[in-house]
Design an enzyme around this catalytic site. Structure first.
Site, PDB file in Angstrom:
ATOM      1  N   ALA A  88       0.848  -1.023  -0.037  1.00 20.91           N
ATOM      2  CA  ALA A  88      -0.043   0.020   0.078  1.00 20.91           C
ATOM      3  C   ALA A  88       0.578   1.366   0.231  1.00 20.91           C
ATOM      4  O   ALA A  88       1.531   0.909   0.766  1.00 20.91           O
ATOM      5  CB  ALA A  88      -0.943  -0.466   1.509  1.00 20.91           C
ATOM      6  N   ASP A  89       0.328   1.707  -0.863  1.00 24.43           N
ATOM      7  CA  ASP A  89       1.646   3.460  -0.807  1.00 24.43           C
ATOM      8  C   ASP A  89       0.565   4.274   0.075  1.00 24.43           C
ATOM      9  O   ASP A  89      -0.782   3.966   0.010  1.00 24.43           O
ATOM     10  CB  ASP A  89       1.631   4.095  -2.163  1.00 24.43           C
ATOM     11  CG  ASP A  89       0.374   4.091  -2.740  1.00 24.43           C
ATOM     12  OD1 ASP A  89      -0.820   3.856  -2.754  1.00 24.43           O
ATOM     13  OD2 ASP A  89       0.123   4.036  -4.279  1.00 24.43           O
TER      14      ASP A  89
END
Lengths: 163, 82
Positions: free
Chosen positions: A117-118
């Protein structure tokens, strides 16, 4: 377990009601049969927070004040084989869903970054969690979060603060 | 990643959040369209060089206008106006 925690709260009324907590339908039924205006707020919240032990306990305390004489209407539900999910569990599910990753991979100590996840994903996750728990996570709070457990802790704190 | 975001990155994330918040006020179908559009736009532009301030500033301004439109309009079509 919500029912155990709140059963110790006090009197019989509470324990009767508490056995209903892990079953939303029963809670709904319960609330509708007690005409006590103070319950309205908790009635509107029940779907989003029914799984939260802390809030459920608070609500039970409130309900128990109004429940005198309403006990027969609460006919002890054959309920409790579906235990109330705790916050951490739900958080894991929401995150797994958002990231389309298998639940087994989303562990309490998983870092969002490790899950792929960014920061944009994190925003989406936080928004989904806000909605799921009917809370508001402020931006400062959201930016400090890097693991699943931290998210769960933040949410628990938020729910308690609001209760 | 967290806590080491630049000011402009925070601004972008805050805009993202505001847009998703604004979308919540819409009927489910519109909302979903907006969310999909918003998420895709941010995703699409996420790869811009972080030193390309001019482009980023421009996109932020555009996003802010779109946010205003989402907030003030009933529909969705306006959001796609560039």
């Amino acid at each position: 377990m919500a029912s155990l925690a709140s059963a110790s709260l006090l009197n019989r009324t509470v324990s009767v009601v508490s056995s209903a907590v892990s079953c939303r339908n029963v809670v709904a039924q319960k609330v509708s049969c007690v005409s006590f205006s103070g319950l309205r707020a908790s009635a509107s919240q029940r779907f989003s927070i029914v799984d939260s032990r802390a809030v459920a306990a608070t609500r039970l305390r409130r309900i128990s004040c109004a429940a005198e004489g309403a006990e027969e209407a609460v006919a002890a539900p054959a309920a409790t084989d579906a235990p109330a999910e705790n916050v951490a569990e739900i958080v894991r599910k929401v995150i797994a869903h958002q990231l389309a990753s298998p639940l087994e991979k989303v562990l309490p100590n998983s870092k969002f970054a490790d899950l792929g996840a960014d920061s944009l994903d994190t925003v989406e996750i936080m928004m989904a969690l806000e909605e799921r728990f009917d809370i508001t996570i402020d931006e400062d709070g959201a930016e400090k979060i890097s693991t699943v457990q931290e998210a769960a802790d933040l949410i628990e704190a938020e729910i308690k603060a609001r209760a | 990643m967290k806590g080491r975001l630049s000011g402009i990155q925070k601004q972008v994330l805050s805009l993202h959040r505001s847009l998703l918040r604004a979308a919540r006020a819409k009927p489910p179908e519109t909302r979903e369209q907006i969310e999909r559009f918003v998420n895709a736009e941010f995703r699409k532009n996420a790869a811009i060089d972080k030193k390309n301030y001019q482009q980023i500033e421009y996109l932020i301004r555009r996003g802010q206008k779109q946010l205003e439109m989402v907030r003030t309009s009933d529909g969705f079509s306006v959001v796609e106006v560039k």
